[in-house]
Design a protein around this motif. Structure first.
Motif, mmCIF file in Angstrom:
data_model
loop_
_atom_site.group_PDB
_atom_site.id
_atom_site.type_symbol
_atom_site.label_atom_id
_atom_site.label_comp_id
_atom_site.label_asym_id
_atom_site.label_seq_id
_atom_site.Cartn_x
_atom_site.Cartn_y
_atom_site.Cartn_z
ATOM 1 N N GLU A 265 77.096 35.204 102.350
ATOM 2 C CA GLU A 265 75.892 35.688 103.015
ATOM 3 C C GLU A 265 74.934 36.373 102.042
ATOM 4 O O GLU A 265 73.730 36.193 102.106
ATOM 5 N N ARG A 266 75.506 37.197 101.160
ATOM 6 C CA ARG A 266 74.688 37.966 100.210
ATOM 7 C C ARG A 266 75.221 37.725 98.810
ATOM 8 O O ARG A 266 76.257 38.222 98.437
ATOM 9 N N ARG A 267 74.500 36.930 98.063
ATOM 10 C CA ARG A 267 74.919 36.655 96.689
ATOM 11 C C ARG A 267 74.655 37.879 95.826
ATOM 12 O O ARG A 267 73.593 38.502 95.905
ATOM 13 N N MET A 268 75.638 38.212 94.984
ATOM 14 C CA MET A 268 75.514 39.388 94.120
ATOM 15 C C MET A 268 75.130 39.015 92.691
ATOM 16 O O MET A 268 74.237 39.610 92.107
ATOM 17 N N PHE A 269 75.841 38.032 92.108
ATOM 18 C CA PHE A 269 75.512 37.692 90.726
ATOM 19 C C PHE A 269 75.988 36.292 90.360
ATOM 20 O O PHE A 269 76.849 35.708 91.017
ATOM 21 N N PHE A 270 75.396 35.773 89.297
ATOM 22 C CA PHE A 270 75.832 34.567 88.605
ATOM 23 C C PHE A 270 76.171 34.967 87.168
ATOM 24 O O PHE A 270 75.481 35.797 86.571
ATOM 25 N N ALA A 271 77.203 34.376 86.604
ATOM 26 C CA ALA A 271 77.480 34.488 85.168
ATOM 27 C C ALA A 271 77.651 33.064 84.651
ATOM 28 O O ALA A 271 78.506 32.314 85.144
ATOM 29 N N TYR A 272 76.842 32.676 83.679
ATOM 30 C CA TYR A 272 76.770 31.275 83.249
ATOM 31 C C TYR A 272 76.999 31.168 81.745
ATOM 32 O O TYR A 272 76.536 32.013 80.970
ATOM 33 N N GLY A 273 77.720 30.135 81.330
ATOM 34 C CA GLY A 273 77.930 29.879 79.910
ATOM 35 C C GLY A 273 77.875 28.400 79.597
ATOM 36 O O GLY A 273 78.533 27.598 80.265
ATOM 37 N N ASP A 274 77.059 28.032 78.613
ATOM 38 C CA ASP A 274 77.005 26.651 78.126
ATOM 39 C C ASP A 274 77.736 26.623 76.788
ATOM 40 O O ASP A 274 77.148 26.869 75.735
ATOM 41 N N PHE A 275 79.047 26.352 76.840
ATOM 42 C CA PHE A 275 79.874 26.427 75.638
ATOM 43 C C PHE A 275 79.636 25.255 74.697
ATOM 44 O O PHE A 275 79.868 25.367 73.496
ATOM 45 N N GLU A 276 79.168 24.149 75.243
ATOM 46 C CA GLU A 276 78.836 23.009 74.394
ATOM 47 C C GLU A 276 77.652 23.347 73.492
ATOM 48 O O GLU A 276 77.681 23.108 72.282
ATOM 49 N N MET A 277 76.617 23.932 74.082
ATOM 50 C CA MET A 277 75.441 24.307 73.305
ATOM 51 C C MET A 277 75.762 25.444 72.334
ATOM 52 O O MET A 277 75.317 25.443 71.181
ATOM 53 N N LEU A 278 76.561 26.418 72.808
ATOM 54 C CA LEU A 278 76.943 27.521 71.937
ATOM 55 C C LEU A 278 77.766 27.017 70.759
ATOM 56 O O LEU A 278 77.604 27.475 69.619
#
Length: 542
Positions: A265-278
């Protein structure tokens, strides 16, 4: 045996490295728990993870929240490598925030902070300020250079912070930046200038104190405040905010999460990582060292990952989405109780939030411990083991993993009662399910007493230490204040502390191991469980 070595090795650290080891241990255990949460629940199809029996349909308010979330996501450039997006407003209470800000400002003006302490104080202040608004912190580009074998340093970086707030609130961020400049720069070592025209006009800071590649830039675009580090970063973020094109919202995992999060109902956060690009940015210099880091978290074949979290009612729902070379997968990390589960009664009615997770406790702990021990000297491991073995035998303690931890899990409940006095995010209570086996409380107490004896020996506080010395020098009263210590209250609550600062407290009920941020919090939960589950307690013998 590995757990014994780990505990002895952890305790033998010198005083200056205790805090680093505490946080390293917490990180490793958390990594182990998360790893074992999802490593077996994925198949070639999207996996549902632990079932959430009752899903609340997205309400009109939830749909409105989604639209607001999207506005923040569309301020983040699409080629972002790492990102943390907080959609919640409020954070630390205003009263607590004002009190902490006043204390930090007063101490700073009085010159009570050293340089490193001032940095920490400013980071805390920045976190409190950001927590009141939807915001994103992200890394666009990073390059490393090799110093020596296995040693690297930062060569360049582009990163940014965006905050969505009414334009009238942007003065708060400008005031904070000015305060920061006053702490670290003078007119002689800082060049502050205005650049750009029209709505792209913003400020830029250059200083000989910075690395050659570094600069700070900040400005506003409508209701979005932008702060960046590194040349070219501001222009890239500005273009994204203005055009709303080529944004992080176009990433496949972001779109999957948006479609899948209807039970939130209430989104708090996203944590995202692009390990291929990193990896493309770091692997040319770091070689297989970068790959080993990913492999240690069983993420060697993960190209991208997204952690999504929010609330449905009081229940904290968190999921992880993975892109394994084009194979998209999902698993739940926390959810709600199965319908009618008696363990839901373990959550106090005054708790404002809770989450239910499932973990192989012995396996997760063993994984975290083994990962840590891999970095230790074999000779030291053997020496520590001999000392621990002697103390354990004298105390009549056997295999702690088998005698204690194998009787825990798989359900782990996390809730926020009683509230932390400062409403800090770490102020949570964890209830680790146990099987209530006879004698578990006694075995747990014996294990704690053994570890306390080991710590006393290593801290130099015991009268008859092991002959095979690994302890630090004899501690004075003042020095002992900064040793890691383990103590027990008369009513059976154990707590780890450094001087007066309690790091963790824990105690056993008939059905749960209760862990929390302070002794009173553990005691309150133990009393609640005793009264709430008294009809179940008859089935368990201590």
């Amino acid at each position: 045996m590995s757990l014994k070595i780990f505990l002895a090795d952890f305790a033998s650290a010198n005083k200056t490295s205790y805090i680093k080891r505490v946080f390293l241990t917490i990180l490793l255990i958390a990594g182990g728990v998360v790893y074992f949460e999802y490593k077996d629940c994925f198949s070639q199809k999207v996996s549902a993870g632990p079932t959430i029996e009752t899903l609340t349909k997205t309400s009109t308010q939830a749909a409105r929240n989604r639209r607001e979330d999207k506005k923040l996501i569309e301020t983040i450039p699409g080629d972002t490598v790492l990102a943390y997006l907080s959609f919640a407003e409020g954070g630390i209470s205003d009263e607590t925030g004002r009190m902490m800000t006043t204390l930090l400002t007063t101490a700073s003006m009085a010159g009570l902070f050293s340089a490193n302490q001032q940095i920490l104080a400013d980071v805390v202040s920045a976190g409190m300020t950001l927590s009141k608004y939807p915001h994103g912190v992200f890394l666009l580009d990073t390059r490393a250079k090799k110093l020596d074998v296995g040693s690297f340093t930062l060569e360049s970086m582009q990163m940014g912070v965006v905050v969505r707030a009414d334009r009238k609130d942007h003065g708060t961020f400008l005031s904070f930046i000015k305060q920061t400049l006053d702490h670290y720069f003078t007119a002689d070592d800082a060049k502050l200038s205005w650049i750009g025209e029209g709505e792209s006009r913003h400020q830029k800071l250059e200083s000989p104190k910075f690395p050659v590649w570094c600069c700070w830039e900040w400005g506003s675009v409508d209701d979005t405040f932008i702060f960046t580090v590194g040349p070219g970063a501001y222009e890239k973020v500005f273009r994204t905010v203005r055009t709303r094109s080529d944004t992080l919202g176009e990433a496949v995992l972001m779109q999957l999460a948006d479609e899948d999060d209807e039970d939130i109902e209430r989104r708090m956060f996203f944590a995202y990582g692009d390990f291929e690009m990193l990896g493309d940015q770091l692997r040319p210099v770091m070689g297989n060292f970068y790959d080993k880091i990913l492999e240690s978290f069983a993420a060697g074949d993960v190209d991208r990952a997204l952690l999504s979290a929010g609330f449905t009612g009081r229940a904290f729902i968190s999921k992880i989405f993975l892109d394994r070379m084009g194979l998209y997968q999902r698993g739940y990390l926390t959810g709600d109780f199965p319908k009618g589960d008696w363990r839901a009664r373990a959550v106090p009615p005054d708790a404002t939030s809770y989450g239910v997770s499932y973990s192989e406790i012995p396996t997760a702990i063993r994984y975290a411990v083994d990962t840590y021990l891999a970095s230790r000297n074999p000779e030291k491991r053997e020496k520590l083991s001999r000392n621990y073995q002697k103390i354990a035998e004298e105390a009549g303690v056997g295999d702690v993993m088998e005698d204690v931890f194998s009787h825990m899990g798989p359900m782990v409940i996390i809730h926020d009662w009683p509230k932390h006095p400062l409403n800090l995010p770490i102020g949570k209570t964890m209830l680790v399910e146990t099987d209530g086996s006879p004698g578990l409380k006694v075995r747990f107490d014996k294990a704690m007493q053994t570890w306390r004896t080991m710590l006393n020996a290593l801290n130099g506080n015991d009268k008859d230490p092991p002959k095979d010395e690994i302890r630090v020098k004899e501690s004075s009263v003042w020095e002992s204040m900064f040793n890691l210590q383990l103590d027990r209250t008369p009513d059976g609550v154990w707590f780890v502390h450094i001087g007066p600062v309690v790091l963790l407290a824990g105690g056993m009920s008939d059905h749960f191991l209760v862990l929390s941020y302070a002794v009173p919090a553990v005691q309150a939960n133990l009393n609640f469980l005793k009264n709430e589950l008294k009809d179940f307690n008859k089935k368990v013998t201590p």
